[in-house]
Design a protein around this motif. Structure first.
Motif, mmCIF file in Angstrom:
data_model
loop_
_atom_site.group_PDB
_atom_site.id
_atom_site.type_symbol
_atom_site.label_atom_id
_atom_site.label_comp_id
_atom_site.label_asym_id
_atom_site.label_seq_id
_atom_site.Cartn_x
_atom_site.Cartn_y
_atom_site.Cartn_z
ATOM 1 N N ARG A 157 47.870 -3.525 56.187
ATOM 2 C CA ARG A 157 48.681 -3.181 56.457
ATOM 3 C C ARG A 157 49.268 -2.422 58.082
ATOM 4 O O ARG A 157 50.339 -3.222 58.333
ATOM 5 C CB ARG A 157 50.002 -4.035 55.400
ATOM 6 N N ILE A 158 48.733 -1.403 58.261
ATOM 7 C CA ILE A 158 49.542 -0.589 58.833
ATOM 8 C C ILE A 158 48.025 -0.312 60.410
ATOM 9 O O ILE A 158 46.764 0.161 60.041
ATOM 10 C CB ILE A 158 49.655 0.791 58.148
ATOM 11 N N GLU A 159 48.583 -0.116 61.193
ATOM 12 C CA GLU A 159 48.106 -0.176 62.719
ATOM 13 C C GLU A 159 48.839 1.321 62.757
ATOM 14 O O GLU A 159 50.054 1.541 63.014
ATOM 15 C CB GLU A 159 47.947 -1.007 63.300
ATOM 16 N N VAL A 160 48.103 2.168 63.765
ATOM 17 C CA VAL A 160 48.537 2.904 64.065
ATOM 18 C C VAL A 160 48.005 3.909 65.857
ATOM 19 O O VAL A 160 46.764 2.846 65.895
ATOM 20 C CB VAL A 160 47.803 4.622 63.362
ATOM 21 N N THR A 161 48.547 4.253 66.049
ATOM 22 C CA THR A 161 47.830 4.380 67.834
ATOM 23 C C THR A 161 49.228 5.006 68.209
ATOM 24 O O THR A 161 50.642 5.730 67.843
ATOM 25 C CB THR A 161 48.706 3.001 69.044
ATOM 26 N N GLY A 162 48.371 6.620 69.428
ATOM 27 C CA GLY A 162 49.721 7.279 69.844
ATOM 28 C C GLY A 162 49.163 7.366 71.214
ATOM 29 O O GLY A 162 48.284 7.128 71.692
ATOM 30 N N ARG A 163 51.062 7.333 71.536
ATOM 31 C CA ARG A 163 50.912 7.136 73.292
ATOM 32 C C ARG A 163 50.936 8.947 73.886
ATOM 33 O O ARG A 163 51.097 8.531 75.176
ATOM 34 C CB ARG A 163 52.444 6.642 73.434
ATOM 35 N N GLY A 164 51.353 9.575 73.259
ATOM 36 C CA GLY A 164 51.085 11.220 73.730
ATOM 37 C C GLY A 164 52.238 10.603 75.006
ATOM 38 O O GLY A 164 53.510 10.820 73.820
ATOM 39 N N LYS A 165 52.741 11.550 75.356
ATOM 40 C CA LYS A 165 53.383 11.709 76.667
ATOM 41 C C LYS A 165 54.222 10.579 77.469
ATOM 42 O O LYS A 165 54.844 10.665 78.354
ATOM 43 C CB LYS A 165 53.549 13.280 77.075
ATOM 44 N N ARG A 166 52.689 9.152 77.269
ATOM 45 C CA ARG A 166 53.338 8.312 78.221
ATOM 46 C C ARG A 166 54.093 7.306 77.554
ATOM 47 O O ARG A 166 54.068 7.511 76.627
ATOM 48 C CB ARG A 166 51.809 7.491 78.539
ATOM 49 N N ASP A 167 54.909 7.197 78.234
ATOM 50 C CA ASP A 167 55.936 5.666 77.659
ATOM 51 C C ASP A 167 57.103 6.773 76.866
ATOM 52 O O ASP A 167 57.041 6.319 75.802
ATOM 53 C CB ASP A 167 55.566 5.195 76.634
#
Length: 142
Positions: free
Chosen positions: A110-120
């Motif tokens: 039920r958990i989705e993971v993403t990384g945006r670094g220093k964007r956004d």
């Protein structure tokens, strides 16, 4: 309710008690509104700040009010370091929160993971600026 002489549907105003009486079962069946939290990290690491460790308890309490919460974790960094390093670090931060949620009983599926670094960036800054409020993981609970 009836249509008035101006062609507009006229209705009576219901008190909150009357709404609950007439529509309570329907209202209780509606899904809860999405909730968003942000937890913060020590500079250059995937270690939560002391305040954020405590805040995770609030997040878990919110999740326990939902029968099957869907969770989106979005990792962020400040602007110190390379794009590649920050992409990796932001993902590590989100994975760290994911591990805490799983240990607390939230299903991994039920958990989705993403990384945006220093964007956004959560707080706009120049490059190479340490900013606590950019070193976070957004926790979106649906």
């Amino acid at each position: 309710s009836h249509i008035g002489s101006d062609g507009v549907l006229q209705g009576k105003k219901l008190s909150p008690e009357q709404v609950q009486h007439d529509y309570g079962k329907t209202l209780s069946a509606l899904p809860l509104k999405p909730a968003t939290f942000i937890v913060y990290f020590v500079s250059g690491s995937d270690e939560l700040t002391q305040e954020s460790k405590a805040k995770l308890d609030q997040v878990l309490d919110e999740m326990r009010t939902r029968p099957a919460p869907d969770v989106l974790l979005i990792g962020h960094t400040d602007t110190v370091g390379s794009m590649e390093m920050n992409d990796i670090l932001s993902r590590q931060r989100a994975e760290k929160v994911r591990a805490v949620l799983i240990r607390a009983g939230i299903k991994a599926s039920r958990i989705e993971v993403t990384g945006r670094g220093k964007r956004d960036l959560l707080v706009p800054t120049g490059d190479n600026v340490e900013e606590l409020h950019n070193r976070g993981v957004e926790i979106n609970v649906r």
